[in-house]
Motif scaffolding. Structure first.
Motif, PDB file in Angstrom:
ATOM      1  N   ALA A 311       0.826  -1.208   0.000  1.00 42.80           N
ATOM      2  CA  ALA A 311       0.000   0.000   0.000  1.00 42.80           C
ATOM      3  C   ALA A 311       0.862   1.260   0.000  1.00 42.80           C
ATOM      4  N   HIS A 312       2.056   1.177   0.573  1.00 47.21           N
ATOM      5  CA  HIS A 312       2.873   2.379   0.730  1.00 47.21           C
ATOM      6  C   HIS A 312       3.991   2.531  -0.288  1.00 47.21           C
ATOM      7  N   TYR A 313       4.418   1.423  -0.876  1.00 47.75           N
ATOM      8  CA  TYR A 313       5.558   1.526  -1.794  1.00 47.75           C
ATOM      9  C   TYR A 313       5.221   0.906  -3.144  1.00 47.75           C
ATOM     10  N   ASP A 314       5.653   1.578  -4.190  1.00 47.99           N
ATOM     11  CA  ASP A 314       5.451   1.077  -5.537  1.00 47.99           C
ATOM     12  C   ASP A 314       6.380  -0.119  -5.759  1.00 47.99           C
ATOM     13  N   GLY A 315       5.821  -1.222  -6.244  1.00 51.29           N
ATOM     14  CA  GLY A 315       6.594  -2.460  -6.373  1.00 51.29           C
ATOM     15  C   GLY A 315       7.751  -2.334  -7.355  1.00 51.29           C
ATOM     16  N   GLN A 323      -0.698   8.021  -2.822  1.00 53.79           N
ATOM     17  CA  GLN A 323      -1.437   8.230  -1.575  1.00 53.79           C
ATOM     18  C   GLN A 323      -0.496   8.375  -0.386  1.00 53.79           C
ATOM     19  N   SER A 324       0.469   7.448  -0.308  1.00 55.25           N
ATOM     20  CA  SER A 324       1.396   7.453   0.813  1.00 55.25           C
ATOM     21  C   SER A 324       2.257   8.717   0.768  1.00 55.25           C
ATOM     22  N   PHE A 325       2.658   9.137  -0.455  1.00 55.64           N
ATOM     23  CA  PHE A 325       3.489  10.336  -0.597  1.00 55.64           C
ATOM     24  C   PHE A 325       2.751  11.549  -0.036  1.00 55.64           C
ATOM     25  N   PHE A 326       1.493  11.738  -0.458  1.00 57.43           N
ATOM     26  CA  PHE A 326       0.771  12.936  -0.025  1.00 57.43           C
ATOM     27  C   PHE A 326       0.453  12.890   1.469  1.00 57.43           C
ATOM     28  N   ASN A 327       0.171  11.696   2.004  1.00 61.48           N
ATOM     29  CA  ASN A 327      -0.080  11.601   3.450  1.00 61.48           C
ATOM     30  C   ASN A 327       1.161  12.003   4.242  1.00 61.48           C
TER      31      ASN A 327
END
Ligand code: GTP
Length: 471
Positions: A311-315, A323-327
């Motif tokens: 969910a947090h890192y691009d494979g 999403q994770s970047f903006f959060n």
């Protein structure tokens, strides 16, 4: 020919191993002809699980041979014909009942995941309890003087507990070993997780040593004081076992359980504390059940960790997802506001990436994406936040960095990206950049809009350049 001979070799190994385990079980003989620690049963179930009917003949031979071996130990004066009949009955019962158990378990083991682990464990425990009870009742009645036997109750209970603890403790280890020999079976594969452990956790060997020392100490104390109360302390050894279950792989947990079972059987025989043997065996069974149910916890934690990573890192590039970047950027912006620091945002995109994909294929395209991401990251600080907006567009948030410094970083990355061309047989790889300050009052989203507009201007101005707003 090669396959046939390796198959025959495996059958021989199965036969020898079964007989050795059978011989070992004699150290825990509790009632006449019944041991309360009977590990060959686990080998039987596992062989039937993996090999099906192909294991039947070998196991039958093993059962008959063990009957002759038993006679040579106890000298009961039975004739060869009687031994053959007795051995064959034992084989029919042993192979028949555990074969049925293997059929019941086969399907559920192939579809085991951390989410249904508890129901598979429940089924395994029920199969263990029911099959061992059936074998011991029928075996005691048919093979040892039936209801007339003076030691009926002792033999039956010892047989049941012996088979059950052997099955509970050893079956997972044998399944793991057979899985290596027969990888196509794919049993247990979905729970082959890597546990998440703290860096300062103790090594496996220390945990194992602690468990073994605990067992040595408890069994010695039970012998020295001749006290069943002291023998009950063996239940506390569930603690180091649970430590292993939570922090080690399922294979390590299975190994420690098996080792515990063998060492315990050896120590009970060594100290001669037969009267307390049942306490040790019950503790072992309880520990085995707890081990299986508890395995769901590290398996779920490991799954959770995998999902979190996805969910947090691009494979592909290991950059933060959009999403994770903006959060995270939101959090960093709040921190910057608190300490009155400036922040910059870089947005960049590979030039004519569609052409690279179309002319060299998507696999090479992916490699270019990875290489560009790696170079961009190498030009950043540890504290910078690197993300992939999507496609060939990336984002970098630079904490504590005014706009001019952000522009310099973008320029460094632009120059460094030319190295990527050399890696790919001289394909022209370049990037266009837009840089914008993150204004605390307006937030990251509006800085992104501004930087993205600058990126568009860089593209329109001929690509391979950095643009930023002039205030
Ligand atoms: N190989 C690969 N290609 C991707 C991936 N994600 C998106 N793409 C492709 O990347 C290309 C992006 O092209 P664009 O950014 O629209 O245009 P461009 O060709 O780079 O042209 P400019 O941006 O104007 O220089 C599209 O062809 C997408 O199909 C990916 O993960 N791997």
């Amino acid at each position: 020919m090669g396959l046939t001979s390796s198959g025959a070799m495996r059958q021989c190994v199965l036969l020898v191993l079964w007989l050795l385990l059978w011989r070992l079980s004699v150290v825990m003989e509790y009632a006449p002809h019944a041991s309360i620690w009977f590990p060959p049963v686990a080998l039987t179930l596992t062989a039937l699980l993996f090999l099906g009917w192909r294991a039947c003949i070998t196991l039958t031979v093993a059962c008959v041979l063990s009957t002759f071996w038993e006679e040579s130990i106890y000298m009961t004066g039975r004739s060869i014909q009687e031994l053959l009949v007795s051995g064959s009955l034992f084989a029919m019962l042993h192979v028949g009942v555990y074969g049925a158990g293997a059929v019941v378990l086969r399907k559920s083991l192939a579809h085991i995941t951390s989410y249904n682990l508890y129901s598979v464990v429940m089924r395994f425990l029920l199969v263990c309890a029911a099959s061992t009870l059936l074998v011991s009742v029928v075996g005691t009645l048919v093979l040892y003087d039936g209801l007339a036997s003076a030691t009926l109750k002792e033999t039956l209970i010892a047989w049941w507990i012996g088979d059950m603890s052997g099955l509970l403790v050893m079956a997972p280890l044998f399944v793991a070993l057979f899985q290596r020999w027969y990888p196509s079976r794919n049993f247990l594969s979905d729970i082959a997780f890597v546990p998440i452990v703290h860096a300062n956790d103790f090594p496996y060997s220390v945990k194992l040593l602690l468990t073994m020392l605990g067992l040595l100490f408890t069994s010695f104390a039970a012998y020295y004081f001749d006290s069943p109360e002291i023998a009950c302390f063996v239940f506390f050894l569930a603690m180091p076992q649970m430590w292993i279950v939570y922090t080690e792989s399922p294979f390590h947990a299975a190994v420690s359980l098996a080792l515990f079972g063998f060492t315990m059987a050896g120590l009970v025989a060594f100290w001669g504390i037969d009267t307390q043997a049942y306490i040790f065996q019950f503790a072992l069974c309880v520990m085995a059940c707890s081990t299986y149910f508890s395995m769901a916890v590290p398996a779920l934690i490991s799954d959770n960790h995998k999902l979190h990573q996805q969910a947090h890192y691009d494979g592909l590039t290991q950059a933060h997802t959009r999403q994770s970047f903006f959060n995270t950027a939101e959090q960093l912006t709040k921190q910057a506001a608190r300490y009155h620091e400036s922040l910059s945002l870089i947005v960049f995109d590979i030039d004519k990436f569609k052409h690279i994909n179309d002319s060299l294929g998507h696999i090479v395209g992916d490699d270019v994406l990875k290489a560009v991401a790696q170079i961009a990251r190498s030009e950043c600080r540890e504290s910078d936040l690197f993300g992939r907006f999507g496609g060939d567009e990336f984002l970098i948030l630079l904490p504590n960095t005014p706009l001019e410094s952000g522009v310099k970083v973008a320029e460094q990355i632009r120059l460094a990206v030319s190295q990527v061309s050399a890696q790919f047989d001289g394909i022209e790889v370049s990037c266009s950049f837009g840089v914008a300050p993150v204004l605390i009052a307006e937030g990251v989203e509006s800085a992104f809009e501004l930087a993205d507009r600058q990126l568009l201007m860089a593209k329109r101005a001929g690509r391979n350049q950095v643009k930023w707003p002039q205030f």
